[in-house]
Every structure is written in C-alpha cells, then in structure tokens.
Scaffold this motif. Structure first.
Motif, PDB file in Angstrom:
ATOM      1  N   ILE A   1       0.931  -1.126  -0.069  1.00 42.83           N
ATOM      2  CA  ILE A   1      -0.014  -0.118   0.105  1.00 42.83           C
ATOM      3  C   ILE A   1       0.945   1.231   0.085  1.00 42.83           C
ATOM      4  O   ILE A   1       1.778   1.275   0.604  1.00 42.83           O
ATOM      5  N   ALA A   2       0.669   2.123  -0.946  1.00 40.01           N
ATOM      6  CA  ALA A   2       1.234   3.624  -1.031  1.00 40.01           C
ATOM      7  C   ALA A   2       0.223   4.484  -0.590  1.00 40.01           C
ATOM      8  O   ALA A   2      -1.208   4.412  -1.025  1.00 40.01           O
ATOM      9  N   LEU A   3       0.351   5.546   0.033  1.00 35.15           N
ATOM     10  CA  LEU A   3      -0.107   6.770   0.128  1.00 35.15           C
ATOM     11  C   LEU A   3       0.264   7.988  -0.303  1.00 35.15           C
ATOM     12  O   LEU A   3       1.495   8.270   0.064  1.00 35.15           O
ATOM     13  N   ALA A   4      -0.182   8.899  -0.795  1.00 33.50           N
ATOM     14  CA  ALA A   4      -0.011   9.889  -1.447  1.00 33.50           C
ATOM     15  C   ALA A   4      -1.155  10.883  -1.143  1.00 33.50           C
ATOM     16  O   ALA A   4      -2.409  10.540  -0.931  1.00 33.50           O
ATOM     17  N   ASN A   5      -0.665  12.358  -0.863  1.00 38.19           N
ATOM     18  CA  ASN A   5      -1.712  13.331  -0.532  1.00 38.19           C
ATOM     19  C   ASN A   5      -1.493  14.648  -0.972  1.00 38.19           C
ATOM     20  O   ASN A   5      -0.505  15.059  -1.708  1.00 38.19           O
ATOM     21  N   GLY A   6      -2.785  15.406  -1.103  1.00 43.53           N
ATOM     22  CA  GLY A   6      -2.724  16.742  -1.521  1.00 43.53           C
ATOM     23  C   GLY A   6      -4.227  17.418  -1.674  1.00 43.53           C
ATOM     24  O   GLY A   6      -4.848  16.801  -1.465  1.00 43.53           O
ATOM     25  N   GLY A   7      -3.892  18.749  -2.180  1.00 43.26           N
ATOM     26  CA  GLY A   7      -5.041  19.458  -2.476  1.00 43.26           C
ATOM     27  C   GLY A   7      -6.119  18.862  -3.865  1.00 43.26           C
ATOM     28  O   GLY A   7      -7.031  18.967  -3.848  1.00 43.26           O
ATOM     29  N   PHE A   8      -5.028  18.868  -4.646  1.00 42.62           N
ATOM     30  CA  PHE A   8      -5.372  18.348  -6.152  1.00 42.62           C
ATOM     31  C   PHE A   8      -6.320  19.419  -6.553  1.00 42.62           C
ATOM     32  O   PHE A   8      -7.416  18.988  -7.226  1.00 42.62           O
TER      33      PHE A   8
ATOM     34  N   CYS B   1       4.130   8.679   0.094  1.00 42.72           N
ATOM     35  CA  CYS B   1       4.802   9.443  -1.189  1.00 42.72           C
ATOM     36  C   CYS B   1       4.485  10.815  -1.129  1.00 42.72           C
ATOM     37  O   CYS B   1       3.576  11.485  -0.930  1.00 42.72           O
ATOM     38  N   LYS B   2       5.596  11.523  -1.392  1.00 44.81           N
ATOM     39  CA  LYS B   2       5.635  13.059  -1.605  1.00 44.81           C
ATOM     40  C   LYS B   2       6.113  13.527  -2.642  1.00 44.81           C
ATOM     41  O   LYS B   2       6.920  12.906  -3.215  1.00 44.81           O
ATOM     42  N   GLY B   3       5.749  14.968  -3.035  1.00 49.62           N
ATOM     43  CA  GLY B   3       6.284  15.430  -4.496  1.00 49.62           C
ATOM     44  C   GLY B   3       7.666  15.858  -3.980  1.00 49.62           C
ATOM     45  O   GLY B   3       8.394  15.807  -3.029  1.00 49.62           O
TER      46      GLY B   3
ATOM     47  N   VAL C   1       5.616   8.183  10.012  1.00 53.62           N
ATOM     48  CA  VAL C   1       5.859   7.102   9.044  1.00 53.62           C
ATOM     49  C   VAL C   1       6.938   6.199   9.498  1.00 53.62           C
ATOM     50  O   VAL C   1       6.795   5.118   9.793  1.00 53.62           O
ATOM     51  N   LEU C   2       8.001   6.752   9.990  1.00 48.74           N
ATOM     52  CA  LEU C   2       9.198   6.195  10.539  1.00 48.74           C
ATOM     53  C   LEU C   2       8.715   5.203  11.720  1.00 48.74           C
ATOM     54  O   LEU C   2       9.128   4.066  12.180  1.00 48.74           O
ATOM     55  N   GLY C   3       7.877   5.894  12.716  1.00 46.86           N
ATOM     56  CA  GLY C   3       7.364   5.244  13.903  1.00 46.86           C
ATOM     57  C   GLY C   3       6.748   4.067  13.747  1.00 46.86           C
ATOM     58  O   GLY C   3       6.727   3.221  14.450  1.00 46.86           O
ATOM     59  N   TYR C   4       5.873   3.804  12.759  1.00 45.14           N
ATOM     60  CA  TYR C   4       5.246   2.681  12.366  1.00 45.14           C
ATOM     61  C   TYR C   4       5.969   1.723  11.440  1.00 45.14           C
ATOM     62  O   TYR C   4       5.524   0.465  11.279  1.00 45.14           O
ATOM     63  N   GLY C   5       7.277   2.150  11.104  1.00 42.09           N
ATOM     64  CA  GLY C   5       8.073   1.406  10.072  1.00 42.09           C
ATOM     65  C   GLY C   5       7.887   1.309   8.881  1.00 42.09           C
ATOM     66  O   GLY C   5       8.155   0.498   8.074  1.00 42.09           O
ATOM     67  N   GLY C   6       7.254   2.350   8.269  1.00 48.36           N
ATOM     68  CA  GLY C   6       6.927   2.695   7.005  1.00 48.36           C
ATOM     69  C   GLY C   6       8.249   3.328   6.256  1.00 48.36           C
ATOM     70  O   GLY C   6       9.000   3.590   6.935  1.00 48.36           O
ATOM     71  N   ARG C   7       8.039   3.550   5.110  1.00 47.19           N
ATOM     72  CA  ARG C   7       9.194   4.237   4.337  1.00 47.19           C
ATOM     73  C   ARG C   7       8.398   5.362   3.421  1.00 47.19           C
ATOM     74  O   ARG C   7       7.200   5.343   3.170  1.00 47.19           O
ATOM     75  N   ILE C   8       9.378   6.541   3.173  1.00 45.21           N
ATOM     76  CA  ILE C   8       8.946   7.608   2.507  1.00 45.21           C
ATOM     77  C   ILE C   8       9.718   7.542   1.053  1.00 45.21           C
ATOM     78  O   ILE C   8      10.721   7.071   1.036  1.00 45.21           O
ATOM     79  N   ALA C   9       8.722   7.865   0.221  1.00 43.78           N
ATOM     80  CA  ALA C   9       9.361   7.916  -1.456  1.00 43.78           C
ATOM     81  C   ALA C   9       9.116   9.391  -1.901  1.00 43.78           C
ATOM     82  O   ALA C   9       7.810   9.753  -1.809  1.00 43.78           O
TER      83      ALA C   9
END
Length: 154
Positions: A24-31, A112-114, A128-136
C-alpha cells in the motif's frame, strides 16, 4: 477507475488488500485544478506499491492552508477527478491539518511526497518511521502549481 471511499470503507479495503499480501502507498494533496504535475506525482506514487491511496484535503483544510478564495473546485469534484486517473485505486477526503492521523490509521508501506520535499523534510516523517513505513519522493520537478495556474488565468 479508483473508488472514492469513506475512512471506514478504506480501512476495510486496506485490510482486504493486506490479507492478499498487496503493498500500500499513500499520496496526499489538495489537487485543486488538476494539472500534469499531479498526474506525474501520482504515477510515480503508484510505482511504489500494488495499491495507491490518494488522500485529498477537504475544502475546509484547503481554505486554512491557502486562504478564503480556495479551493477552486469542491472536494467532491476533486475526488472524482483524481479517482478517474489510472494510477489511483482509492480516494479519501481528510479534514485534519496534516495526513498524519490517516497514516497512523492505515500504516501504508510507503508514504509518497512530491519533489518539493526531501525525505528529511516530509512533515509526517516521524509518523511514518514510527510505524515502520518508508518515504518515497516521487514525480517530476515542482515546475507546476495550481496557485501559478490560477494567477495566469486571472
């Protein structure tokens, strides 16, 4: 076409996907006023996992971030436009100032961030780091912006 879901529906879908061993990946923004930079960002995010969730800022949160004249399009329209993109699996609207509570709830494998961020400047980094995820960091250089587009249209 992606699905627009409530938070509880999204929790159910993510649970089902995890049982199928999908990432699962999550991206966010206003769009707000969808442009090519948004498309490239979301296509890059989709390459990071099997499923892509896009969390869209609510109208109220965009007004708080960008001022009373924004958003140009209501959250329901923005959600529908983003859901229509081939890279997107699920869309959810969030009202909080940051996407951190949603990250805590869903614990996506990748946040995921821009390219206007670095791994070290992502506001939700500690979450993100607290639950063991990664950032891209994904997408093309930040040469496109809704604010600039609206200025040119005026």
């Amino acid at each position: 076409m992606g699905e627009i879901l409530t938070r509880s529906q999204l929790v159910e879908r993510v649970g089902r996907d995890r049982r199928q061993r999908l990432t699962i990946a999550l991206a966010n923004g206003g769009f707000d006023l969808l442009h090519v930079g948004h498309v490239r960002y979301l296509e890059g995010a989709k390459r990071e996992a099997d499923r892509l969730i896009v969390a869209i800022n609510s109208d109220a949160s965009i007004r708080a971030l960008k001022g009373p004249s924004r958003p140009a399009l209501p959250e329901s329209d923005r959600a529908e436009l983003v859901a229509a993109l081939r890279a997107v699996d699920y869309v959810v609207v969030f009202d909080e100032p940051t996407v951190a509570p949603l990250l805590e709830l869903l614990k996506p494998d990748v946040h995921c961030k821009g390219t206007d961020y670095t791994v070290d400047t992502v506001p939700e980094r500690e979450t993100v780091l607290g639950y063991g995820g990664r950032i891209a960091i994904v997408g093309d250089p930040k040469d496109h912006s809704t604010t600039d587009l609206l200025s040119r249209l005026k």
